[in-house]
Design an enzyme around this catalytic site. Structure first.
Site, PDB file in Angstrom:
ATOM      1  N   THR A 159       0.893  -1.158   0.000  1.00 49.30           N
ATOM      2  CA  THR A 159       0.000   0.000   0.000  1.00 49.30           C
ATOM      3  C   THR A 159       0.931   1.206   0.000  1.00 49.30           C
ATOM      4  OG1 THR A 159      -0.100   0.219   2.400  1.00 49.30           O
ATOM      5  CG2 THR A 159      -1.756  -1.203   1.396  1.00 49.30           C
ATOM      6  N   HIS A 160       0.545   2.242  -0.712  1.00 47.98           N
ATOM      7  CA  HIS A 160       1.401   3.429  -0.868  1.00 47.98           C
ATOM      8  C   HIS A 160       2.759   3.065  -1.462  1.00 47.98           C
ATOM      9  CE1 HIS A 160      -1.483   5.407   1.883  1.00 47.98           C
ATOM     10  NE2 HIS A 160      -1.449   4.251   2.512  1.00 47.98           N
ATOM     11  N   SER A 281      18.543   0.084 -25.975  1.00 45.61           N
ATOM     12  CA  SER A 281      18.779   1.518 -26.092  1.00 45.61           C
ATOM     13  C   SER A 281      19.751   1.751 -27.243  1.00 45.61           C
ATOM     14  CB  SER A 281      19.371   2.036 -24.783  1.00 45.61           C
ATOM     15  OG  SER A 281      20.086   3.235 -25.027  1.00 45.61           O
ATOM     16  N   LYS A 287      21.164  -1.687 -21.677  1.00 46.40           N
ATOM     17  CA  LYS A 287      19.740  -1.504 -21.377  1.00 46.40           C
ATOM     18  C   LYS A 287      18.831  -2.572 -21.968  1.00 46.40           C
ATOM     19  CE  LYS A 287      17.953   1.286 -19.414  1.00 46.40           C
ATOM     20  NZ  LYS A 287      17.569   2.671 -19.691  1.00 46.40           N
ATOM     21  N   GLU A 294       5.263   0.035 -21.225  1.00 42.80           N
ATOM     22  CA  GLU A 294       5.184   1.500 -21.195  1.00 42.80           C
ATOM     23  C   GLU A 294       4.186   2.023 -22.220  1.00 42.80           C
ATOM     24  OE1 GLU A 294       9.556   3.003 -19.779  1.00 42.80           O
ATOM     25  OE2 GLU A 294       9.422   2.056 -21.722  1.00 42.80           O
TER      26      GLU A 294
END
Ligand code: ARG
Length: 456
Positions: A159-160, A281, A287, A294
């Site tokens: 949570t949070h 990348s 990467k 996304e």
């Protein structure tokens, strides 16, 4: 300034449409994808016109034959679209008259493009919902199968975005299954309201011909016939509902995408993306990026935008039809394509995620994830929960100060905090026990999750 083409509506005009106007008002580039629905609607309309004695049967036959040929031309890619056609309805009628002569001009009897486009859009939305519902079901199956495959995996629940309590990874995945279930219900519900046959409304006031809308509805398998012609040609509620259901679905896919992005980071390390679903990348050789997730997250912006666009198109429109409504196709088509694309790619990616059970488990070991359980333990010893919460809070503080975990506290230390503690507090410090104990209601206990998986 004159254009080459004759317009089907040119009778009352002395001058031809300016090319810039033709270009600006044309929707053919977009609405040509309605062609199969437009033809199905025209066939049903033509059958009804003949059955009701409104047009001669011989002409009806020619019209249907011509429409079938046009459909073939469109499928083959030999159909020639023309900006001067304005929209798909005009294009098909123009071609029909080219092919079969003046008899083709009888098809538009007792019909307007206003009820025609309303019909096409309803057929389109109905079909798209059918496809989306299938894709939702497939995605849910993939979620359930992945949950089943990793039934023992334990992870920190959050949570949070702070570690909160241990949960089964399967339980976490099945949370999305539930969300998708509601999405499916919303689309089914939207389909029910889209399932109304608007033909016969004409331009707005109905028609002077003795038509039989029920026959058209039967042929096109509509559940109901529109009951107010002005409403039928002016409303796009079913599109708004489709876009809203899509926005909710996109939200759910976006939240899962976000979790995959977090989980695949070095900081979390809960999952690895398969190479086929990651990208590199152009500058940083090391990467491996979660671009697919996304983009699912990013495309949600378009889906929201489309909903707001459609609502905004409608908000100031006087009844009945206004050309503004032509703009409905942009958000409708874009959202349909976007959510289908997102569902497909997520369905393909989820089963290929590499799950790092060890990392997830490790993440449950520090962070006091069983603190609530220790408070619950005190409650079983008769301590009111609020007091128990306070006592365990002190225990946590003591651990933080001395860089220890709750398991490291001695019984003597526990008893200094509250005399209610006994040696059996140990049993409440285990992560597995914390999960197993949550059998009540919709909790994460393995027995619960297994039962839910069996039912699915
Ligand atoms: N292309 C138009 C649309 O998509 C079809 C209806 C046009 N009707 C009219 N009266 N101009 O809304």
């Amino acid at each position: 300034m004159a254009t080459r083409k004759h317009k089907l509506w040119e009778g009352r005009f002395a001058a031809a449409t300016a090319p810039i106007v033709e270009q600006f008002t044309s929707s053919i580039a977009l609405d040509k994808r309605l062609a199969p629905y437009d033809i199905a609607g025209s066939l049903a309309h033509c059958h009804m016109l003949v059955a009701c004695g409104i047009i001669p049967a011989v002409d009806g036959k020619r019209i249907c034959k011509g429409l079938a040929e046009i459909e073939r031309e469109i499928v083959d890619g030999t159909f020639r679209y023309d900006a001067a056609d304005e929209d798909i309805h005009m294009a098909i009628e123009r071609r029909l008259i080219e092919k079969i002569g003046p008899a083709g001009g009888r098809l538009h009897t007792a019909r307007s493009r206003n009820d025609q486009v309303a019909l096409d859009l309803r057929l389109f939305v109905r079909a798209e919902i059918g496809m989306i519902l299938k894709s939702i079901t497939t995605f849910q199956k993939v979620l359930a199968a992945t949950a089943r495959r990793h039934a023992q995996v334990i992870m920190p629940g959050y949570t949070h975005l702070q570690r909160a309590q241990p949960v089964l990874f399967a339980h976490h995945l099945l949370a999305y299954h539930e969300k998708l279930e509601r999405d499916g219900e919303r689309f089914s519900d939207c389909r029910r309201r889209a399932d109304v046959m608007p033909l016969g409304s004409g331009a707005l006031a109905g028609t002077t011909f003795p038509i039989d809308p029920d026959q058209v509805a039967r042929e096109l398998r509509f559940a109901r016939v529109a009951t107010n012609s002005i409403d039928a040609v002016s409303e796009r509620d079913f599109i708004v509902e489709f876009l809203a259901a899509s926005a909710m679905l996109a939200t759910h896919l976006s939240r899962l995408a976000e979790e995959i992005i977090l989980w695949s980071s070095t900081e979390f390390g809960f999952v690895s993306l398969p190479d086929e679903f990651a990208t590199g990348s152009s500058i940083m050789p090391q990467k491996k990026n979660p671009d697919v997730a996304e983009l699912v997250r990013g495309k949600t912006g378009r889906v929201y935008g489309n909903l707001v666009a459609m609502l905004t198109i409608l908000k100031g429109l006087p009844l009945a039809y206004n050309r503004d409504l032509q703009e409905d196709k942009v958000p409708l088509f874009d959202t349909a394509d976007t959510v289908k694309g997102c569902l497909a790619v997520m369905t393909a990616m989820i089963p290929r995620l590499v799950i790092h059970a060890d990392r997830m488990r490790e993440a449950t070991s520090d962070g006091f994830l069983v603190a609530t359980d220790v408070a619950d333990y005190l409650v079983t010893k008769g301590v009111p929960f609020r007091e128990a919460h306070h006592v365990v809070g002190q225990a946590v503080r003591r651990c933080i100060d001395s860089r220890r975990r709750l398991e490291d506290l001695t019984l003597k230390e526990w008893r200094e905090l509250s005399p209610a503690f006994g040696a059996d507090v140990r049993e409440w410090l285990s992560i597995d026990a914390a999960i197993a104990r949550r059998t009540a209601g919709s909790g994460t206990a393995p027995a619960n999750v297994a039962r839910r998986l069996r039912r699915l």
